[in-house]
Design a protein around this motif. Sequence first.
Motif, short mmCIF file in Angstrom:
data_model
loop_
_atom_site.label_atom_id
_atom_site.label_comp_id
_atom_site.label_asym_id
_atom_site.label_seq_id
_atom_site.Cartn_x
_atom_site.Cartn_y
_atom_site.Cartn_z
N PRO A 49 0.81 -1.22 0.00
CA PRO A 49 0.00 0.00 0.00
C PRO A 49 0.84 1.27 0.00
O PRO A 49 1.87 1.36 0.66
N TYR A 50 0.40 2.25 -0.78
CA TYR A 50 0.96 3.60 -0.74
C TYR A 50 0.06 4.46 0.15
O TYR A 50 -1.16 4.35 0.10
N GLY A 51 0.68 5.36 0.91
CA GLY A 51 -0.09 6.30 1.71
C GLY A 51 0.60 7.65 1.82
O GLY A 51 1.82 7.75 1.63
N ILE A 52 -0.18 8.68 2.10
CA ILE A 52 0.38 10.00 2.40
C ILE A 52 1.01 9.91 3.78
O ILE A 52 0.39 9.47 4.74
N MET A 53 2.26 10.35 3.91
CA MET A 53 2.99 10.24 5.17
C MET A 53 2.87 11.53 5.98
O MET A 53 2.86 12.63 5.44
N LEU A 54 2.77 11.37 7.32
CA LEU A 54 2.71 12.49 8.24
C LEU A 54 3.48 12.13 9.50
O LEU A 54 3.96 11.00 9.65
#
Length: 303
Positions: free
Chosen positions: A231-236
């Motif tokens: 999975p790809y996700g927006i990182m924070l």
Amino acid sequence: MRLRDAFLLAAVAALASGAPARGQELTGTLKKVKDAGAITIGYRDSSVPFSYLDGNQKPVGYAYEICLKVADAVKAHLKLDKMEVKLNPVTSATRIPLIANGTIDLECGSTTNNPDRQKQAAFTNTHFLTATRFVAKKDKGLDKTDDLKGRTVVSTSGTTNIRQINEINTARSLGMKILPAKDHAEAFLMVETGRADAFVMDDVLLASLVAGSKTPDAYTISSEAQSKPEPYGIMLRKDDAPFKAVVDEATAALYKSPEGKALYEKWFTQAIPPRGINLKLPMSEAMQKAFANPSDSPDPAAY
């Protein structure tokens, strides 16, 4: 006791609504953004179609647009009349340090969400599923992992892919010479110019590089994957629950909506700038399920 119970009920109701309880001070990224009147997005310059530079050297892309939607949600949550969106370039090697040290607030690229990275950063809901494969020139006849035995292979520094191919090289005693590249563009150029036999990377990124090359028909992507779906996700930033709650709510709402599907189709099934290439990657059944039931799980089995 009655007064105390009433206070607890009010606090629970405020948290459930996503609004801070009366007198509750902002912390973490939300406080940082409100105090500065700005949020900073980290973008990539060559991760087509997720985050890259267009013909005018401006950031565009699928993940980049998702981050702009998140920025709008943060602005609305904080009830700001104005909020500047600052842009900061990142690479595979710098993205996690720049999140961790507060230089950027959201990392909008093609970053795999896995257990190791979750020790250093947090991720919002998955926006894409990929797998590790390799690209090579067709005339080399390379298709399976074992075909890479004794070959010169390149992958991008700081990625999960270079770790995976190194592990495979050791486990199978393939004797590959594995070279690190600073970014995806440099790695593909090494294959294009014959300095490497194959480039190991996420299959969607390989598809975009091939589609955008001078001779797309000269390349082939391996049929055998070197990893499970990822999975790809927006990182924070890690351990910032209030900010993550806002981001998760915004991405879940987007992915479940018709707008989310339209955004996907815009970047994966239609001509994209600057050269009008089309990746021709319709939404898979797994991606449809991921959008219908948003999750930030790093476990491939969850999808």
